[in-house]
Design an enzyme around this catalytic site. Structure first.
Site, mmCIF file in Angstrom:
data_model
loop_
_atom_site.group_PDB
_atom_site.id
_atom_site.type_symbol
_atom_site.label_atom_id
_atom_site.label_comp_id
_atom_site.label_asym_id
_atom_site.label_seq_id
_atom_site.Cartn_x
_atom_site.Cartn_y
_atom_site.Cartn_z
ATOM 1 N N ASP A 258 0.857 -1.200 0.000
ATOM 2 C CA ASP A 258 0.000 0.000 0.000
ATOM 3 C C ASP A 258 0.888 1.245 0.000
ATOM 4 O OD1 ASP A 258 -3.216 0.544 0.965
ATOM 5 O OD2 ASP A 258 -1.795 2.214 1.132
ATOM 6 N N ASN B 256 -13.009 -2.967 2.363
ATOM 7 C CA ASN B 256 -14.013 -1.915 2.410
ATOM 8 C C ASN B 256 -14.914 -2.022 1.176
ATOM 9 O OD1 ASN B 256 -12.816 -0.774 4.754
ATOM 10 N ND2 ASN B 256 -11.267 0.208 3.473
ATOM 11 N N GLY C 291 -16.370 2.817 3.236
ATOM 12 C CA GLY C 291 -15.134 3.605 3.171
ATOM 13 C C GLY C 291 -14.216 3.205 2.028
ATOM 14 N N HIS D 6 -11.759 -1.218 -7.333
ATOM 15 C CA HIS D 6 -11.364 -2.547 -7.823
ATOM 16 C C HIS D 6 -11.201 -3.384 -6.555
ATOM 17 C CE1 HIS D 6 -9.089 -5.315 -10.680
ATOM 18 N NE2 HIS D 6 -8.815 -5.839 -9.485
ATOM 19 N N HIS E 99 -10.292 -5.298 -3.448
ATOM 20 C CA HIS E 99 -8.994 -5.561 -2.832
ATOM 21 C C HIS E 99 -9.178 -5.955 -1.374
ATOM 22 C CE1 HIS E 99 -9.886 -1.249 -2.547
ATOM 23 N NE2 HIS E 99 -9.284 -1.253 -1.369
ATOM 24 N N HIS F 140 -7.024 -5.746 2.161
ATOM 25 C CA HIS F 140 -5.862 -5.216 2.878
ATOM 26 C C HIS F 140 -5.351 -6.301 3.825
ATOM 27 C CE1 HIS F 140 -6.864 -0.776 2.242
ATOM 28 N NE2 HIS F 140 -8.032 -1.325 1.994
HETATM 29 P P1 AMP Z 1 -9.803 1.442 0.171
HETATM 30 O O1 AMP Z 1 -10.090 2.663 0.981
HETATM 31 O O2 AMP Z 1 -10.168 0.166 0.870
HETATM 32 O O3 AMP Z 1 -10.375 1.544 -1.224
HETATM 33 O O4 AMP Z 1 -8.231 1.363 0.058
HETATM 34 C C1 AMP Z 1 -7.500 1.873 -1.013
HETATM 35 C C2 AMP Z 1 -6.048 1.783 -0.649
HETATM 36 O O5 AMP Z 1 -5.288 1.946 -1.828
HETATM 37 C C3 AMP Z 1 -5.559 2.844 0.335
HETATM 38 O O6 AMP Z 1 -5.036 2.194 1.491
HETATM 39 C C4 AMP Z 1 -4.489 3.604 -0.452
HETATM 40 O O7 AMP Z 1 -3.403 3.999 0.349
HETATM 41 C C5 AMP Z 1 -4.091 2.582 -1.493
HETATM 42 N N1 AMP Z 1 -3.521 3.124 -2.733
HETATM 43 C C6 AMP Z 1 -4.003 4.137 -3.485
HETATM 44 N N2 AMP Z 1 -3.247 4.320 -4.573
HETATM 45 C C7 AMP Z 1 -2.238 3.391 -4.501
HETATM 46 C C8 AMP Z 1 -1.131 3.073 -5.327
HETATM 47 N N3 AMP Z 1 -0.865 3.736 -6.465
HETATM 48 N N4 AMP Z 1 -0.320 2.052 -4.945
HETATM 49 C C9 AMP Z 1 -0.563 1.385 -3.796
HETATM 50 N N5 AMP Z 1 -1.598 1.639 -2.984
HETATM 51 C C10 AMP Z 1 -2.435 2.636 -3.324
#
Ligand code: AMP
Length: 121
Positions: free
Chosen positions: A37, A94, A100, A105, A107, A109
């Site tokens: 991340d 999320n 949130g 796409h 994912h 965590h």
């Molecule tokens: P969510 O809020 O569950 O959609 O989490 C999205 C996550 O993507 C966040 O923790 C961001 O820090 C992470 N994120 C956004 N852009 C990037 C990126 N280019 N590379 C890696 N992580 C990213």
């Protein structure tokens, strides 16, 4: 507003999958990509994404094949071993605006190497 039903190919993880922007890969196979991340919330903070397009876990759980669902779940165990998270870790997914979700796409965590207490801060 996040649309959790119709996939938008402009999202940042779609760009990562197409190789248009870089990522720090932790694990990859035919079905899955896992990368660090960009804004880590714990000493280990990795995102696991399927290479197929699903907006969220909601979309994924209803519409993905049994094979890709198995691969995503199995990858959690493989990646946690690779990251040496033998003391435990937390997974979060999320979903939509109320969940949130920022990147539309699907994912998961993985957060580790930190003692987590409450489910929510
Ligand atoms: P969510 O809020 O569950 O959609 O989490 C999205 C996550 O993507 C966040 O923790 C961001 O820090 C992470 N994120 C956004 N852009 C990037 C990126 N280019 N590379 C890696 N992580 C990213």
């Amino acid at each position: 507003m996040i649309n959790i039903k119709t996939y938008d190919e402009k999202n940042i993880f779609s760009k990562i999958l197409r190789g248009e922007i870089p990522c720090k890969t932790v694990f990859e196979n035919e079905f899955i990509l896992a990368f660090e991340d960009i804004n880590p919330q714990a000493p280990v903070h990795v995102l696991i994404i399927p290479k197929e397009n699903y907006c969220s876990l909601q979309d994924f759980s209803l519409n993905a094949s049994d094979k890709i669902i198995l691969e995503m779940i199995r990858s959690i165990g493989k990646i946690s071993e690779k990251l040496e998270l033998e003391n435990g870790y937390r997974i979060i997914s999320n979903i939509g605006d109320d969940g949130g979700q920022e990147v539309p796409h699907f994912h998961i965590h993985i957060l580790g190497k930190k003692k987590m207490t409450k489910i929510l801060p």
